[in-house]
Design a protein around this motif. Structure first.
Motif, short mmCIF file in Angstrom:
data_model
loop_
_atom_site.label_atom_id
_atom_site.label_comp_id
_atom_site.label_asym_id
_atom_site.label_seq_id
_atom_site.Cartn_x
_atom_site.Cartn_y
_atom_site.Cartn_z
N LYS A 1 66.54 -33.44 34.95
CA LYS A 1 66.35 -33.76 36.37
C LYS A 1 65.58 -35.06 36.57
O LYS A 1 64.97 -35.28 37.63
N VAL B 1 62.28 -31.94 42.80
CA VAL B 1 63.70 -31.97 42.46
C VAL B 1 64.55 -31.78 43.71
O VAL B 1 65.57 -32.47 43.90
N VAL B 2 64.13 -30.87 44.60
CA VAL B 2 64.87 -30.63 45.85
C VAL B 2 64.88 -31.90 46.71
O VAL B 2 65.92 -32.31 47.24
N ASN C 1 69.54 -28.64 48.51
CA ASN C 1 69.91 -27.61 47.55
C ASN C 1 68.64 -27.01 46.96
O ASN C 1 68.00 -27.60 46.09
N GLU D 1 67.11 -34.60 45.05
CA GLU D 1 68.55 -34.34 45.20
C GLU D 1 69.01 -34.62 46.61
O GLU D 1 70.11 -35.14 46.83
N LYS E 1 73.47 -39.92 52.00
CA LYS E 1 72.76 -40.54 50.89
C LYS E 1 71.94 -41.73 51.40
O LYS E 1 72.33 -42.38 52.37
N LEU F 1 69.43 -38.37 46.92
CA LEU F 1 70.54 -38.92 46.13
C LEU F 1 71.91 -38.45 46.61
O LEU F 1 72.90 -39.18 46.49
N THR F 2 71.98 -37.22 47.14
CA THR F 2 73.28 -36.65 47.51
C THR F 2 73.45 -36.38 48.99
O THR F 2 74.57 -36.20 49.46
N GLU G 1 66.44 -37.17 39.84
CA GLU G 1 65.91 -36.58 41.07
C GLU G 1 64.40 -36.76 41.16
O GLU G 1 63.86 -37.08 42.22
#
Length: 448
Positions: free
Chosen positions: A171, A246-247, A258, A250, A108, A253-254, A174
């Protein structure tokens, strides 16, 4: 404060088979593939050979011209086949899943505290760089050229296109993380366009917001660039699609890559048009399982104007969030040119009546309704082409490979998809998108 982008030239092609706003979560599937041809102009150098175990996010190959640009596996499993064509060209890299998703952890990060160079390196390492494309040439962005602006088109006007307002629902976190990262990659502005105030992108901070209105191709990013910040020789603009935002968000953030998307199943040959949640590179047979009428059908990864024909054994394109199935047009229509036409779309009013019913939805097949011939000067292209460019002259310049003329006629501003409508209405049945693609490739090779 938003600024409006409005166009009048264009054509909305209304087809039956629009996806209902219902999403089905599909099983993981067994076989996935990444096609180097999805990344135009990239010469792949294989990193993961047959038999290699990979995690989701691990690199399968890199770009020969810049080894920092990695192309990741969308799933975890084993590389079971590297499909090659003529001259050992890599066509597909197939991965057989192990039944679960095991992600490589990239960690992250705090986007607000990162510099532009740090963000760029993080996108390189995680395989997210290919999600950033550039104008001119419509290829993966060259990281060595600073963009004067970055554009995100949050409205898709193509026939039966996925509704971004629905696809991006929930979303916001993201999207905001990714947009914050993009603002640090350019000294110019990040321009975001939306089709309505309810779009999840409408609340984005630190960007310049635009409301778009008009017929297709108002959703094409080239149309928006031409209206807001046209490209001149020597300038570069970067482009990112919302589902790829969005990819990226994410990942930031993570720490996990994905590439799961809501894919719209559309067209008259889909039994139940709807959305499905699948991972990029999924096998088409898994995506449309039990929901496809196989009787004389053409399946397309993407939309009907610029998508790629695929078989059920083929795979979903890396950038695509739509699968379309329409009737295969292999029938002959006797005297089709010499009788009134009620069931087709036409910009001409000669024996055609689609202009009388602008809201009618049509079940069109793949017939070209004519044969290939020399260009016929009708002035029809200009009616559906909103850019300040002469489309026929540019097409001809690409065909006879006059680089100076291509530059002067605005080739730096266009992508093949911008000529999908002119190809659709072309009475000469010329392959406009192929002509433009070959012209852009020649310019990239000769002019850089």
């Amino acid at each position: 404060m938003s600024k409006d982008i409005r166009i009048k030239k264009g054509l909305d092609i209304k087809l039956v088979g629009e996806a209902k706003q219902v999403t089905t979560e599909l099983p993981l599937g067994s076989v996935f593939a990444v096609r180097p041809d999805d990344f135009h102009g990239v010469i792949p150098k294989i990193l993961a050979k047959e038999g290699t175990e990979v995690k989701a996010g691990e690199a399968l190959f890199y770009d020969k011209s810049d080894e920092r640009i990695l192309f990741p596996s969308p799933v975890s499993g084993k590389v079971t086949e590297v499909v090659r064509g003529a001259r050992r060209k890599v066509l597909e890299i197939k991965i057989t899943t192990n039944g679960t998703q095991d992600h490589k952890d990239f960690g992250k990060v705090d986007v607000d505290a990162m510099s532009g160079e740090e963000i760029k390196n993080h996108l390189f390492a995680s395989g997210c760089w290919p999600f950033i494309k550039q104008r001119p040439y419509d290829v993966v962005a060259n990281p060595n050229q600073a963009p004067k602006a970055i554009f995100v088109s949050g409205y898709n006007s193509a026939p039966l296109a996925a509704d971004y307002d629905y696809v991006l629902e929930g979303k916001e976190a993201e999207l905001n993380a990714a947009l914050t990262a993009l603002t640090k990659l350019t000294e110019g502005k990040v321009h975001v366009s939306v089709g309505s105030a309810k779009s999840p992108l409408a609340s984005a901070k630190g960007v310049e917001l635009h409301n778009v209105k008009g017929p297709h191709p108002v959703g094409n990013v080239s149309t928006q660039i031409a209206q807001v910040n046209p490209i001149n020789k020597g300038e570069v603009v970067w482009v990112v699609t919302p589902q790829d935002l969005v990819v990226i968000g994410e990942l930031l953030l993570t720490g996990k890559l994905n590439i799961t998307r809501k894919v719209a199943l559309t067209g008259s040959k889909i039994n139940e048009p709807k959305y499905v949640s699948v991972i990029a590179g999924a096998q088409i047979s898994d995506v449309v399982k039990g929901n496809l009428n196989n009787d004389n059908t053409r399946v397309i990864s993407g939309n009907v104007l610029s998508g790629l024909e695929v078989s059920e054994d083929g795979f979903l394109g890396f950038y695509d969030n739509q699968v379309t199935a329409i009737p295969e047009g292999d029938d002959y229509e006797f005297f089709g040119w010499n009788k009134p036409i009620f069931n087709k779309i036409s910009t001409s009013r000669a024996l055609t009546f689609s202009w009388l019913t602008p809201k009618k939805k049509y079940d069109l097949n793949t017939n070209t309704n004519g044969e290939h011939r020399a260009f016929v000067v009708t002035g029809a292209y200009e009616e559906v082409f909103p850019l300040d460019i002469y489309p026929m002259q540019l097409l001809k310049a690409c065909m006879y490979k006059d680089l100076d003329e291509m530059e002067g006629l605005g080739a730096y501003e266009v992508a093949p998809e911008d000529f999908a409508l002119t190809e659709f209405i072309c009475v000469s049945k010329q392959p406009h998108q192929k002509i433009i693609r070959e012209g852009l490739d020649l310019m990239m090779k000769e002019l850089g």
